[in-house]
Design an enzyme around this catalytic site. Structure first.
Site, PDB file in Angstrom:
ATOM      1  N   LEU A  67       0.815  -1.202   0.000  1.00  0.00           N
ATOM      2  CA  LEU A  67       0.000   0.000   0.000  1.00  0.00           C
ATOM      3  C   LEU A  67       0.855   1.260   0.000  1.00  0.00           C
ATOM      4  CD1 LEU A  67      -2.695  -0.962   2.672  1.00  0.00           C
ATOM      5  CD2 LEU A  67      -3.008  -0.905   0.182  1.00  0.00           C
ATOM      6  N   SER A  68       0.272   2.354  -0.453  1.00  0.00           N
ATOM      7  CA  SER A  68       0.931   3.649  -0.347  1.00  0.00           C
ATOM      8  C   SER A  68       1.227   3.933   1.125  1.00  0.00           C
ATOM      9  CB  SER A  68       0.016   4.743  -0.915  1.00  0.00           C
ATOM     10  OG  SER A  68       0.613   6.005  -0.809  1.00  0.00           O
TER      11      SER A  68
ATOM     12  N   ALA B  79       3.278   2.326   2.986  1.00  0.00           N
ATOM     13  CA  ALA B  79       3.683   1.132   3.730  1.00  0.00           C
ATOM     14  C   ALA B  79       5.188   1.145   4.013  1.00  0.00           C
ATOM     15  CB  ALA B  79       3.312  -0.132   2.965  1.00  0.00           C
ATOM     16  N   GLY B  80       5.952   1.863   3.176  1.00  0.00           N
ATOM     17  CA  GLY B  80       7.394   1.962   3.403  1.00  0.00           C
ATOM     18  C   GLY B  80       8.252   1.449   2.269  1.00  0.00           C
TER      19      GLY B  80
ATOM     20  N   SER C  12       1.862  -1.667  -7.276  1.00  0.00           N
ATOM     21  CA  SER C  12       1.555  -2.855  -8.102  1.00  0.00           C
ATOM     22  C   SER C  12       0.489  -3.716  -7.430  1.00  0.00           C
ATOM     23  CB  SER C  12       2.819  -3.669  -8.386  1.00  0.00           C
ATOM     24  OG  SER C  12       3.639  -3.846  -7.255  1.00  0.00           O
TER      25      SER C  12
END
Length: 207
Positions: free
Chosen positions: A39-40, A42-43, A112
């Site tokens: 996810l955006s 997330a790191g 992705s």
């Protein structure tokens, strides 16, 4: 379509006498692509760029392909719909493959969200070089980080098709590495990731 077919018929692949194996021996390292998905916020990019710095300090030739960065150039003509995302991943995978052929270690950091796109990347790069890294954090943690303010915009309806809010994220079935950045420190994550990079002794590089 006809123009593309005609163009393809007039293209010829030019091979090189210098093989990827020769380049790998010369650089004394095993080329591979670490594909960071999640996810955006997330790191992914944090891990990729920190790993790059760590590897360069060890004299390992490497490069980061970052989701935001490639959309400033290589993929700036693409949208964020399903087709645009697929083409984005296809282009990046082709670039990663070329970089691997040149002997580099590549860190590709992309949301992705679709398994089919990640499988496409794997097929282009090659199973032996592709290692999927699932960078995970609970959605509420990602939203609390939100360094670009994208979750807030999505929640307000200013962004549509945003992964994790009104678009799905398909969790990897069997990633090579799973990292929960809400529970695992940056240093511990980097230690695990750096262990994936194989360096050959320099006497191997000399024959």
């Amino acid at each position: 379509m006809a123009d593309r077919q005609m163009l393809a018929q007039n293209l010829t692949w030019h091979g090189s006498s210098v093989t990827p194996e020769m380049r790998a021996i010369l650089s004394a390292q095993r080329p591979l692509t670490l594909w960071f998905t999640g996810l955006s916020a997330a790191g992914k990019s944090t891990l990729a760029f920190n790993l790059e710095s760590l590897l360069v300090a060890k004299r390992i030739h490497c490069c980061v392909l970052d989701g935001d960065n490639v959309r400033h150039g290589l993929c700036r003509d693409l949208g964020f719909d399903s087709q645009g995302r697929t083409e984005n991943i296809r282009r990046v995978a082709e670039v990663a493959r070329l970089m691997n052929d040149a002997g580099l270690v590549v860190m590709a950091a992309f949301i992705s969200p679709y398994r089919r796109d990640r499988e496409l990347a794997r097929s282009i790069i090659g199973v032996e070089r592709f290692q999927e890294v699932h960078v995970s954090a609970p959605l509420h943690v990602c939203e609390s980080r939100d360094p670009k303010g994208l979750y807030r915009k999505a929640r307000r309806g200013e962004l549509s098709g945003f992964t994790g809010v009104d678009a799905p994220y398909e969790v990897p079935d069997c990633p090579h590495v799973y990292l929960d950045t809400s529970r695992t420190s940056l240093s511990d994550c980097l230690e695990r990731l750096s262990g994936l990079v194989t360096v050959r002794p320099h006497h191997d590089a000399q024959g």
